[in-house]
Design a protein around this motif. Structure first.
Motif, mmCIF file in Angstrom:
data_model
loop_
_atom_site.group_PDB
_atom_site.id
_atom_site.type_symbol
_atom_site.label_atom_id
_atom_site.label_comp_id
_atom_site.label_asym_id
_atom_site.label_seq_id
_atom_site.Cartn_x
_atom_site.Cartn_y
_atom_site.Cartn_z
ATOM 1 N N GLU A 1 61.456 29.538 76.655
ATOM 2 C CA GLU A 1 62.313 28.578 75.966
ATOM 3 C C GLU A 1 61.614 27.908 74.783
ATOM 4 O OE1 GLU A 1 65.603 28.125 76.633
ATOM 5 O OE2 GLU A 1 65.299 29.781 78.042
ATOM 6 N N LEU A 2 60.340 27.577 74.923
ATOM 7 C CA LEU A 2 59.621 26.928 73.825
ATOM 8 C C LEU A 2 59.519 27.860 72.619
ATOM 9 C CD1 LEU A 2 58.199 24.333 72.934
ATOM 10 C CD2 LEU A 2 56.061 25.326 73.743
ATOM 11 N N PHE A 3 59.226 29.126 72.872
ATOM 12 C CA PHE A 3 59.153 30.109 71.796
ATOM 13 C C PHE A 3 60.505 30.246 71.109
ATOM 14 C CE2 PHE A 3 59.734 34.437 70.224
ATOM 15 C CZ PHE A 3 58.672 34.547 69.353
ATOM 16 N N LYS A 4 61.571 30.338 71.908
ATOM 17 C CA LYS A 4 62.919 30.483 71.342
ATOM 18 C C LYS A 4 63.309 29.255 70.518
ATOM 19 C CE LYS A 4 64.539 33.401 75.118
ATOM 20 N NZ LYS A 4 65.328 33.402 76.367
ATOM 21 N N LYS A 5 62.970 28.079 71.044
ATOM 22 C CA LYS A 5 63.290 26.844 70.336
ATOM 23 C C LYS A 5 62.501 26.755 69.034
ATOM 24 C CE LYS A 5 64.026 21.952 71.245
ATOM 25 N NZ LYS A 5 65.478 21.919 71.274
ATOM 26 N N ARG A 6 61.220 27.111 69.080
ATOM 27 C CA ARG A 6 60.385 27.094 67.873
ATOM 28 C C ARG A 6 60.970 28.048 66.830
ATOM 29 N NH1 ARG A 6 55.470 27.715 69.843
ATOM 30 N NH2 ARG A 6 54.937 25.532 69.553
ATOM 31 N N GLU A 7 61.342 29.225 67.276
ATOM 32 C CA GLU A 7 61.904 30.204 66.354
ATOM 33 C C GLU A 7 63.209 29.704 65.735
ATOM 34 O OE1 GLU A 7 63.395 34.246 67.693
ATOM 35 O OE2 GLU A 7 61.465 34.764 66.804
ATOM 36 N N SER A 8 64.083 29.120 66.541
ATOM 37 C CA SER A 8 65.368 28.656 66.012
ATOM 38 C C SER A 8 65.203 27.473 65.053
ATOM 39 C CB SER A 8 66.327 28.296 67.145
ATOM 40 O OG SER A 8 65.928 27.101 67.783
ATOM 41 N N LEU A 9 64.211 26.629 65.280
ATOM 42 C CA LEU A 9 63.989 25.477 64.413
ATOM 43 C C LEU A 9 63.202 25.832 63.148
ATOM 44 C CD1 LEU A 9 63.095 22.747 67.066
ATOM 45 C CD2 LEU A 9 65.204 22.896 65.723
ATOM 46 N N MET A 10 62.224 26.715 63.280
ATOM 47 C CA MET A 10 61.317 26.999 62.166
ATOM 48 C C MET A 10 61.789 28.125 61.246
ATOM 49 S SD MET A 10 59.051 24.781 62.370
ATOM 50 C CE MET A 10 58.144 23.701 63.430
ATOM 51 N N GLN A 11 62.503 29.084 61.780
ATOM 52 C CA GLN A 11 62.894 30.238 60.971
ATOM 53 C C GLN A 11 63.711 29.848 59.732
ATOM 54 O OE1 GLN A 11 64.667 33.452 63.134
ATOM 55 N NE2 GLN A 11 64.565 34.832 61.407
ATOM 56 N N PRO A 12 64.697 28.959 59.842
ATOM 57 C CA PRO A 12 65.434 28.584 58.621
ATOM 58 C C PRO A 12 64.537 27.917 57.564
ATOM 59 C CG PRO A 12 66.615 27.854 60.585
ATOM 60 C CD PRO A 12 65.279 28.355 61.029
ATOM 61 N N ILE A 13 63.583 27.112 58.011
ATOM 62 C CA ILE A 13 62.661 26.445 57.083
ATOM 63 C C ILE A 13 61.778 27.492 56.404
ATOM 64 C CG2 ILE A 13 60.735 24.816 56.900
ATOM 65 C CD1 ILE A 13 62.016 23.361 59.362
ATOM 66 N N GLN A 14 61.260 28.425 57.183
ATOM 67 C CA GLN A 14 60.398 29.467 56.634
ATOM 68 C C GLN A 14 61.159 30.360 55.656
ATOM 69 O OE1 GLN A 14 59.083 31.127 60.363
ATOM 70 N NE2 GLN A 14 57.188 29.941 60.340
ATOM 71 N N GLU A 15 62.404 30.675 55.977
ATOM 72 C CA GLU A 15 63.204 31.501 55.074
ATOM 73 C C GLU A 15 63.475 30.776 53.761
ATOM 74 O OE1 GLU A 15 66.749 32.890 57.047
ATOM 75 O OE2 GLU A 15 65.592 34.030 58.519
ATOM 76 N N GLU A 16 63.749 29.486 53.852
ATOM 77 C CA GLU A 16 63.996 28.693 52.652
ATOM 78 C C GLU A 16 62.751 28.667 51.759
ATOM 79 O OE1 GLU A 16 65.837 24.288 51.559
ATOM 80 O OE2 GLU A 16 64.995 24.623 53.565
ATOM 81 N N ILE A 17 61.589 28.497 52.365
ATOM 82 C CA ILE A 17 60.337 28.497 51.608
ATOM 83 C C ILE A 17 60.093 29.866 50.992
ATOM 84 C CG2 ILE A 17 57.825 28.280 51.767
ATOM 85 C CD1 ILE A 17 58.327 26.171 53.988
ATOM 86 N N TYR A 18 60.283 30.905 51.788
ATOM 87 C CA TYR A 18 60.080 32.268 51.285
ATOM 88 C C TYR A 18 60.968 32.531 50.065
ATOM 89 C CZ TYR A 18 60.409 37.305 50.811
ATOM 90 O OH TYR A 18 60.415 38.574 50.293
ATOM 91 N N ASN A 19 62.235 32.156 50.169
ATOM 92 C CA ASN A 19 63.161 32.388 49.062
ATOM 93 C C ASN A 19 62.742 31.616 47.814
ATOM 94 O OD1 ASN A 19 64.749 34.184 50.507
ATOM 95 N ND2 ASN A 19 66.071 32.575 51.304
#
Length: 186
Positions: free
Chosen positions: A123-141
């Motif tokens: 659950e912690l991994f899934k939660k981290r992924e769901s919270l961080m992935q949009p931020i990381q994608e925004e930075i990448y873009n």
């Protein structure tokens, strides 16, 4: 002695990374003009994005809550075991067997709960992924747009341990990334 070994390992690691970077640069196709590079300090960028701080706080709260649940089960199992030890001489063979099974069941519950929350698929991994992935994608873009705009062939993360021994502040685009994302340096 151990510290010296770690320092040597770090130096060797950095040199290996430097050689890898140089090999990558040498392998790039040569064009009529020089390749352009930039650095971005991801730690700096992330520290200046409030959504990242909020996501980290949510992860810390969830982790503490789940850890408390696991510890409660472990404490329960430990208490059951201590009680079993104190009552051992008074128990029949069947009672001993039943108490041992109950203790093992409680220990397994704690281990299963820990696995559910903290395993690589937990659950912690899934939660981290769901919270961080949009931020990381925004930075990448944002980094990609800036790289395309300025013609950078390569953008390296200054904060990572990739053998960047020196990087001129002139090629650091961290503040530009923050500006592109709508944030300013704190």
């Amino acid at each position: 002695m151990k510290r010296t070994y770690l320092n040597k390992t770090r130096v060797i690691s950095r040199l290996g990374g430097l050689f890898l970077l140089l090999a990558m640069l040498a392998a790039m196709p040569l064009k009529g003009h020089a390749q352009k590079f930039a650095l971005v300090d991801m730690e700096y960028v992330l520290k200046n994005i409030p959504a990242y701080e909020r996501a980290n706080e949510q992860l810390n709260q969830a982790s503490k809550k789940w850890q408390a649940e696991v510890e409660a089960l472990n404490t329960e199992a430990s208490t059951m075991y201590k009680n079993y030890q104190n009552e051992l001489v008074f128990l029949s063979k069947e009672q001993k067997q039943a108490k041992q099974e109950a203790i093992m069941k409680k220990e397994k519950e704690a281990a299963d709960l820990k696995q559910k929350y903290f395993s690589p698929e937990g659950e912690l991994f899934k939660k981290r992924e769901s919270l961080m992935q949009p931020i990381q994608e925004e930075i990448y873009n944002a980094v990609k747009e800036i790289a395309d705009l300025h013609g950078y062939s390569l953008v390296l993360d200054r904060a990572s341990d990739t053998a960047i021994i020196f990087g001129s502040p002139r090629i650091d685009i961290s503040d530009e990334v923050l500006k592109k994302l709508g944030y300013s340096a704190r």
